[in-house]
Design an enzyme around this catalytic site. Structure first.
Site, short mmCIF file in Angstrom:
data_model
loop_
_atom_site.label_atom_id
_atom_site.label_comp_id
_atom_site.label_asym_id
_atom_site.label_seq_id
_atom_site.Cartn_x
_atom_site.Cartn_y
_atom_site.Cartn_z
N THR A 111 1.52 -9.93 -0.42
CA THR A 111 1.60 -9.21 0.85
C THR A 111 0.27 -8.60 1.28
OG1 THR A 111 2.46 -7.39 -0.50
CG2 THR A 111 4.06 -8.61 0.84
N SER A 141 1.95 -9.00 7.16
CA SER A 141 2.61 -7.89 6.49
C SER A 141 2.79 -6.70 7.41
CB SER A 141 1.78 -7.47 5.26
OG SER A 141 2.11 -6.18 4.84
N ASP A 145 6.57 -10.52 9.51
CA ASP A 145 7.44 -9.43 9.08
C ASP A 145 7.86 -8.58 10.29
OD1 ASP A 145 8.65 -7.31 7.81
OD2 ASP A 145 6.88 -6.66 6.70
N CYS A 199 9.02 1.19 2.57
CA CYS A 199 8.40 0.08 1.86
C CYS A 199 9.33 -0.39 0.75
CB CYS A 199 7.06 0.51 1.28
SG CYS A 199 6.31 -0.72 0.17
N GLY A 200 9.39 -1.69 0.53
CA GLY A 200 10.29 -2.24 -0.48
C GLY A 200 10.02 -1.75 -1.88
N TRP A 237 3.47 -3.82 6.34
CA TRP A 237 2.77 -2.75 5.64
C TRP A 237 1.34 -2.65 6.14
CZ3 TRP A 237 -1.38 -1.17 3.03
CH2 TRP A 237 -1.28 -0.07 2.17
#
Length: 530
Positions: free
Chosen positions: A449, A99, A182, A220-221, A101
């Site tokens: 994630t 991830s 990612d 961020c999504g 993130w």
């Protein structure tokens, strides 16, 4: 190649070199088996083939969906795969997710950062390499124990057990599995994406996920303020990743094209268009525009033509252009079709809730054009799964005419509802979500994630509460060590987990009877032998 064949092959190398005194063919064979994968490219080619087989199996039967958990450290990924092998006997269908993130939040030299591509781009490829280093070590550790068991069986004269262990060595399943990695929005232009993709692949990545946001505006999504790019810009980056795979000889490399259009209401630029109906024109057709005439034009206004009329796209002070409200799903479908037609293998639609009907509706439209389209889906911790599914059940019951007067829809997260029939049905829907969505919404790969971010926080909170409170040392012993022993957690023997047994065996290879080994009678890890 069997274990015996490996020994024979090693002996062919050693025998002509008579001055190589003390080099044992069986020890060489063992070390080679423990280091099956020599480079990241070996790993990328091996795991790409796994993904391609799994994708074909899913196309034949959606029950063959795959899963992964996001891991932010090599040790976390290693322990995950060790646990999977322990509980299920195989790693088949289980991957790792890397991830962006978590890299931003946990692996940046700047310290914790939001998911906005501000972290060092090479920290992602470094984590891929770290994960595979730990997975290779898991192989070496597991095989090392088999070698020790084989030696013990031989010493006891137990030929039947020795043959069984040798078979286990020959059929050993590696902990090496695919990583879905990612790359965010590509960290710059297409050339930057290509260069970074090569780093990913050289580290072992067989699957790269890239999103259609603007690199320098990336969010961020699951946050607001997302800005997408025209399709041609995104396709250039997909091509860049494909060229990187092909240049490095990973011909089966997998590209996941992620669309954030469902939650992105803005674009940074108006797409270039050559003729009516082309992909640029389709992108621009979603722009929120208003008709104009020459008398009302403002200084610096930007105009486009639509159906023969001059119109003015709505532009914000940030110089971003606005899409028409309610066009998100249509834009997602167009994004997905265009990506699959231009080199992507799998899709990722970032949604705001885990709703099979919503996801399946978009996939059905995509499959009208690309029949075998399939998704990677984020079973995100950003969703409140409990509340979402309780509300879905509430709405379904209300639509069916069931009495829901005993429930407050806005308060369904409350513990007051935990033992109710509505909560039980919601939990059952959560339990079967992956299976149902694989069948009904085209989801090939389910991932979470950030799960190990949350489990690390939760377990640390529990330990801190107990250890620094009245429980004291019992907080660790009862809550951690005793559970490790009773659940057979490998790292209860943390010295062995870190490689002390492998090191001892190497010392014996190198120094024979002069080896000073750590695993003697006074090693406290022997307390866990029972």
């Amino acid at each position: 190649m069997t274990y015996q064949q490996s020994i024979i092959e090693a002996d062919r190398t050693i025998t002509p070199n008579t001055h190589w005194d003390g080099i044992a063919a069986e020890s060489v064979a063992r070390m080679r088996l423990q280091n099956r994968f020599r480079t990241g490219l070996d790993i990328a080619r091996y795991t790409a083939a796994i993904m391609r087989r799994d994708m074909a199996a899913y196309d034949a039967d959606p029950a063959n969906y795959t899963q992964s958990l996001g891991c932010w450290h090599g040790f976390i990924g290693q322990q995950k795969m060790i646990s999977i092998k322990k509980h299920f006997g195989t790693t088949k269908g289980r991957y790792l997710y890397l991830s962006g993130w978590m890299v931003a939040a946990l692996r940046s030299e700047f310290g914790p950062l939001p998911d906005q591509s501000m972290h060092e781009k090479t920290s992602v490829s470094a984590l891929i390499e770290e994960l595979y280093t730990f997975l290779r070590q898991a192989d070496a550790r597991e095989l090392n124990q088999l070698f020790r068991d084989l030696d013990a069986a031989r010493a006891a004269g137990d030929q039947v057990r020795a043959a069984k262990i040798q078979h286990d060595i020959d059929t050993h399943e590696t902990h090496i599995v695919p990583i879905v990695a990612d790359i965010d929005a590509g960290f710059g232009n297409a050339e930057a994406t290509y260069l970074l993709a090569k780093k990913f692949i050289e580290a072992g990545a067989c699957c790269i996920q890239i999103e259609n946001q603007v690199s320098d505006e990336k969010q961020c999504g699951h946050q607001d303020g997302k800005v997408t790019v025209p399709h041609e810009d995104f396709i250039a980056k997909i091509r860049a990743v494909r060229y990187a795979f092909l240049e490095l000889g990973v011909d089966d490399g997998v590209i996941v094209a992620r669309t954030d259009s469902l939650g992105a209401g803005l674009t940074k630029q108006i797409a270039f268009t050559r003729e009516a109906g082309d992909i640029g024109d389709q992108y621009n057709s979603f722009l929120d525009c208003e008709p104009v005439d020459a008398a009302t034009l403002g200084h610096g206004d930007v105009l486009i033509t639509r159906d023969g009329q001059l119109v003015k796209p709505k532009r914000l002070p940030s110089n971003l252009y606005q899409f028409r409200p309610g066009t998100g799903e249509d834009r997602c479908v167009l994004d997905c079709i265009n990506s699959l037609q231009n080199g992507a293998d799998l899709l990722w639609i970032e949604t705001e809730k885990p709703h099979i009907g919503q996801i399946g509706g978009m996939v059905s439209r995509i499959r009208e054009v690309i029949p075998n389209a399939k998704l990677v889906y984020n079973n995100s911790p950003s969703f409140n799964w409990t509340l979402n599914f309780r509300q879905q059940v509430f709405d379904a019951w209300a639509a069916e005419g069931k009495d829901v007067s005993g429930y407050d829809r806005a308060r369904l997260m409350s513990v007051d509802y935990d033992e109710t029939p509505l909560a039980a049905e919601a939990d059952e829907r959560i339990r079967t979500f992956q299976r149902d969505a694989a069948r009904e919404a085209g989801i090939f790969h389910h991932l979470i994630t950030l799960p190990t971010y949350h489990t690390a926080a939760l377990s640390t909170d529990n330990l801190a509460r107990e250890y620094f409170g009245e429980a004291g040392m019992l907080g660790y012993v009862k809550g951690v060590q005793r559970q490790e022993i009773r659940q057979g957690i490998a790292c209860v023997k943390h010295q062995a987990m870190a490689g002390s047994d492998i090191g001892d065996d190497h010392k014996e290879y190198f120094a024979r009877e002069a080896a000073l080994k750590a695993g003697g009678a006074h090693n406290t890890m022997n307390q866990f032998a029972a």
